[in-house]
Motif scaffolding. Structure first.
Motif, PDB file in Angstrom:
ATOM      1  N   ASP A 414     -18.424 106.819 -54.077  1.00 62.81           N
ATOM      2  CA  ASP A 414     -19.525 106.537 -54.873  1.00 62.81           C
ATOM      3  C   ASP A 414     -20.733 107.240 -54.793  1.00 62.81           C
ATOM      4  OD1 ASP A 414     -20.722 105.531 -52.397  1.00 62.81           O
ATOM      5  OD2 ASP A 414     -20.353 103.184 -52.856  1.00 62.81           O
ATOM      6  N   ALA A 415     -20.687 108.204 -53.990  1.00 61.19           N
ATOM      7  CA  ALA A 415     -21.778 109.346 -53.689  1.00 61.19           C
ATOM      8  C   ALA A 415     -22.922 108.680 -52.518  1.00 61.19           C
ATOM      9  CB  ALA A 415     -22.468 109.780 -54.823  1.00 61.19           C
ATOM     10  N   ARG A 416     -22.520 107.602 -51.984  1.00 54.51           N
ATOM     11  CA  ARG A 416     -23.388 107.171 -50.658  1.00 54.51           C
ATOM     12  C   ARG A 416     -22.557 108.233 -49.431  1.00 54.51           C
ATOM     13  NH1 ARG A 416     -23.180 101.025 -50.224  1.00 54.51           N
ATOM     14  NH2 ARG A 416     -21.112 101.428 -50.709  1.00 54.51           N
ATOM     15  N   ILE A 417     -23.293 108.074 -48.553  1.00 56.15           N
ATOM     16  CA  ILE A 417     -22.735 108.724 -47.111  1.00 56.15           C
ATOM     17  C   ILE A 417     -22.529 107.474 -46.210  1.00 56.15           C
ATOM     18  CG2 ILE A 417     -23.264 110.318 -45.526  1.00 56.15           C
ATOM     19  CD1 ILE A 417     -23.352 111.147 -48.363  1.00 56.15           C
ATOM     20  N   TYR A 540      -8.820 115.200 -54.265  1.00 54.52           N
ATOM     21  CA  TYR A 540     -10.154 115.582 -54.145  1.00 54.52           C
ATOM     22  C   TYR A 540     -10.886 114.375 -55.000  1.00 54.52           C
ATOM     23  CZ  TYR A 540      -8.692 120.190 -52.477  1.00 54.52           C
ATOM     24  OH  TYR A 540      -8.501 121.183 -51.756  1.00 54.52           O
ATOM     25  N   MET A 541     -12.339 114.313 -54.696  1.00 55.45           N
ATOM     26  CA  MET A 541     -12.830 113.335 -55.464  1.00 55.45           C
ATOM     27  C   MET A 541     -13.751 114.287 -56.428  1.00 55.45           C
ATOM     28  SD  MET A 541     -14.831 111.250 -52.557  1.00 55.45           S
ATOM     29  CE  MET A 541     -14.904 112.466 -51.189  1.00 55.45           C
ATOM     30  N   LEU A 542     -13.518 113.984 -57.755  1.00 60.62           N
ATOM     31  CA  LEU A 542     -14.186 114.662 -58.799  1.00 60.62           C
ATOM     32  C   LEU A 542     -15.327 113.731 -59.311  1.00 60.62           C
ATOM     33  CD1 LEU A 542     -14.046 116.753 -61.245  1.00 60.62           C
ATOM     34  CD2 LEU A 542     -12.580 115.176 -62.543  1.00 60.62           C
ATOM     35  N   PHE A 543     -16.291 114.336 -59.291  1.00 63.33           N
ATOM     36  CA  PHE A 543     -17.665 113.849 -59.771  1.00 63.33           C
ATOM     37  C   PHE A 543     -18.206 114.763 -61.021  1.00 63.33           C
ATOM     38  CE2 PHE A 543     -17.688 113.388 -55.175  1.00 63.33           C
ATOM     39  CZ  PHE A 543     -18.233 112.073 -54.864  1.00 63.33           C
ATOM     40  N   THR A 553     -19.731 107.898 -60.221  1.00 63.87           N
ATOM     41  CA  THR A 553     -18.890 107.613 -59.063  1.00 63.87           C
ATOM     42  C   THR A 553     -17.794 108.564 -59.228  1.00 63.87           C
ATOM     43  OG1 THR A 553     -19.645 105.240 -58.424  1.00 63.87           O
ATOM     44  CG2 THR A 553     -17.246 105.728 -58.270  1.00 63.87           C
ATOM     45  N   ALA A 554     -17.167 109.094 -58.223  1.00 67.44           N
ATOM     46  CA  ALA A 554     -15.840 109.734 -58.362  1.00 67.44           C
ATOM     47  C   ALA A 554     -14.535 109.108 -58.804  1.00 67.44           C
ATOM     48  CB  ALA A 554     -15.705 110.660 -56.993  1.00 67.44           C
ATOM     49  N   THR A 555     -13.709 109.896 -59.355  1.00 64.78           N
ATOM     50  CA  THR A 555     -12.311 109.577 -59.719  1.00 64.78           C
ATOM     51  C   THR A 555     -11.587 110.591 -58.818  1.00 64.78           C
ATOM     52  OG1 THR A 555     -10.819 109.367 -61.452  1.00 64.78           O
ATOM     53  CG2 THR A 555     -12.133 111.278 -61.809  1.00 64.78           C
ATOM     54  N   TRP A 556     -10.339 109.971 -58.229  1.00 65.43           N
ATOM     55  CA  TRP A 556      -9.625 110.922 -57.569  1.00 65.43           C
ATOM     56  C   TRP A 556      -8.674 111.826 -58.200  1.00 65.43           C
ATOM     57  CZ3 TRP A 556     -10.436 111.590 -52.179  1.00 65.43           C
ATOM     58  CH2 TRP A 556     -11.016 110.494 -51.298  1.00 65.43           C
ATOM     59  N   VAL A 557      -8.657 112.898 -57.734  1.00 68.66           N
ATOM     60  CA  VAL A 557      -7.674 113.830 -58.505  1.00 68.66           C
ATOM     61  C   VAL A 557      -6.752 114.660 -57.541  1.00 68.66           C
ATOM     62  CG1 VAL A 557      -7.437 115.811 -60.296  1.00 68.66           C
ATOM     63  CG2 VAL A 557      -9.313 114.161 -60.367  1.00 68.66           C
TER      64      VAL A 557
END
Length: 560
Positions: A414-417, A540-543, A553-557
């Motif tokens: 979700d791009a948080r740390i 990988y997280m695709l943003f 928010t990323a989708t996993w690829v």
């Protein structure tokens, strides 16, 4: 402004200007390029925010990794006595080799789920103290080494969703050729991991070995004084020419792992030692399709002067410098030095979807080790690689929680740390100065303050897997101006421990077309990474990142 916070007086003036621009935008009086500039001013003015997700996770996570299910593996050492979370199902760990609790019914690893903030205990048997790891192609976390009975162990964790019961599996028929404590792993294009170094270990090896023995690496001998070390947890980065950049203490090499050849010794970085226990951090700056995936740059920040580890009072000040180098730049290669806003060691460096670098956690003096850290640095810093030298740092909102030795920071989908851990004591010590930290918190960088969740790009459709060099199209909803400036960026999931994200990399893909398919929805056509050298096969997280620098928010690829 990039160097810190602007005054409240000037901030008020700027916000008034922005308000006028937004009103003008609403009635169509402001062109798109000014709208984009307005959004970027809002991002710079924002300082980010913190949220405590869990008050007591039960363990203090020394090693942290985000799986492609979006949940997070938390892992501590086992040889410390009971944790604060029981194993489920009445399980206990009966281990005669444990120096504190031969019968231990508490967990030393767990799975944390962001969103629900739930925690499920995991069972780990051998000691994972100061071990290493990396995800492989099928998303399995391969974890190696540690201390005591874990010295030569190879463990795997095949992740699952929240309704699963996946757990650690410790190999009984395969082990490391050299026991490794404080080593580093890197996933390679052939699907194996290279494992480099360790305390009093001057070799590298491969997992799986496939019949290949351990190989001596002279860099590790040359950078070890036998007293303070300062070359443990060496920094490894897989370069796009298929060589490895290996950094230990203050020195680095280009290494051809296919021929076991040191291709080149690079200049010594100025200043202090940078590896454990001096404890700087390092990232390879994002690779881009625009450059043809060439011209990689390495950033190393922080550290401590020699002697900091030998001085347990923690009085020696940390480094305040970063070094940046283009290791394939030919005869001109050298370190360009920069000054951080504050001194820091034990900082974690996280590649953000926007291609900036977050530096978080750490201390202003001392070194890694029991009780050696002093003067916690609770203010994170953004490093903007594309900005001009001297303007690249931006100080952000400080956390209320000090995080020093054995703390971690990981990028979430979700791009948080996610920030966890911190234990500068040999055992769990829950009172006094810098107690063992069991809270988990999340930092929302400035890009999440640009207008709320409704203003973020959102994937409508995206592929679950991509072949190398394949053309693909995603559908993204965005209300941002200038949608043709959208970026598609891939971020790996790192195994984070001891101020270094093992396997961390970020790739900016090329966008060849952006087509409006309906109101505020766009078909974005791009091309997958060209090969396993640029992007070793894994998840990988695709943003999607809009024109004002706000990520989805990323989708996993799955790549490769």
């Amino acid at each position: 402004m990039a160097g810190g916070r602007c005054s409240s007086h000037h901030a008020l003036k700027i916000f008034r200007v922005l308000l006028v621009l937004e009103i003008m935008t609403a009635v169509g009086l402001v062109p798109d390029d000014v709208v984009s500039l307005t959004g970027r001013f809002r991002l710079v003015l924002a300082q980010g925010s913190w949220e405590v997700l869990v008050q007591n996770a039960g363990i203090s996570s020394m090693h942290t990794a985000v799986t492609h299910f979006g949940n997070v593996v938390l892992l501590d050492r086992t040889n410390i006595g009971p944790s604060q979370i029981p194993l489920n199902g009445g399980r206990c760990r009966a281990n005669p080799a444990d120096r504190v609790s031969q019968q231990d019914c508490t967990a030393h690893s767990a799975v944390f789920t962001p969103g629900s903030n739930s925690i499920r205990p995991l069972f780990i048997f051998t000691d994972t103290w100061c071990s290493s790891g990396q995800f492989i192609g099928d998303g399995t976390l391969v974890q190696t080494g540690g201390d005591s009975d874990g010295f030569s162990k190879i463990r795997t964790f095949a992740p699952c969703g929240d309704d699963g019961e996946c757990d650690w599996v410790e190999s009984t028929d395969t082990q490391l050729q050299n026991g490794r404590w404080y080593a580093t792993n890197q996933l390679l294009p052939d699907g194996r991991q290279i494992v480099v170094g360790g305390r009093n270990v001057f070799t590298l090896e491969y997992v799986p070995a496939n019949g290949q023995g351990a190989i001596n690496l002279p860099l590790l001998t040359q950078t070890d004084d036998g007293v303070q070390y300062d070359n443990l947890y060496p920094y490894l980065h897989l370069l796009p020419n298929n060589q490895l950049f290996i950094f230990a203490n203050r020195d680095s090499i280009l290494y051809d792992w296919q021929t076991d050849t040191v291709v080149r010794s690079l200049p010594t970085i100025p200043g202090e030692p940078r590896n454990y226990p001096a404890a700087g951090s390092s990232v390879m700056l994002p690779l881009t399709s625009e450059s043809g995936w060439t011209n990689p740059e390495i950033l190393v920040c922080g550290g401590a002067p020699y002697g900091a580890y030998l001085n347990p009072a923690g009085e020696l000040p940390a480094s305040q410098t970063c070094g940046r180098i283009a290791p394939l730049a030919g005869a001109a290669v050298d370190w360009a030095m920069e000054t951080m806003p504050m001194r820091r060691n034990m900082g974690d460096m996280v590649l953000l979807p926007t291609r900036d670098v977050l530096i978080v956690n750490g201390a202003g003096s001392g070194a890694q080790g029991w009780g050696n850290a002093q003067n916690p640095v609770q203010t994170p810093v953004l490093y903007h690689p594309q900005a001009a030298a001297g303007t690249r740092f931006q100080s952000l909102t400080a956390s209320d929680i000090p995080r020093v030795y054995h703390s971690t920071a990981n990028l979430l989908p979700d791009a948080r740390i996610l920030v966890a851990g911190s234990n500068t004591h040999e055992f769990y010590t829950l009172t006094g100065d810098l107690p063992t930290e069991l809270r988990i918190e999340a930092f929302s960088p400035p890009y999440l303050a640009a207008g709320g969740a409704a203003d973020r790009p959102r994937f409508i459709d995206a592929p679950a897997s991509l072949a190398y060099a394949a053309t693909f199209t995603v559908t993204v909803a965005t209300a941002a101006a200038n949608p043709t400036a959208m970026e598609l960026n891939l971020a790996s999931a790192a195994f984070v421990t001891h101020s270094f994200g093992q396997g961390q990399r970020l790739l900016k893909l090329g966008v060849s077309a952006t087509t409006n398919v309906e109101r505020n929805q766009y078909a974005v056509t791009s091309t997958a990474p060209p090969n396993a050298v640029v992007a070793p096969s894994s998840y990988y997280m695709l943003f999607a990142v809009d024109s004002v620098g706000v990520p989805s928010t990323a989708t996993w690829v799955k790549i490769g």
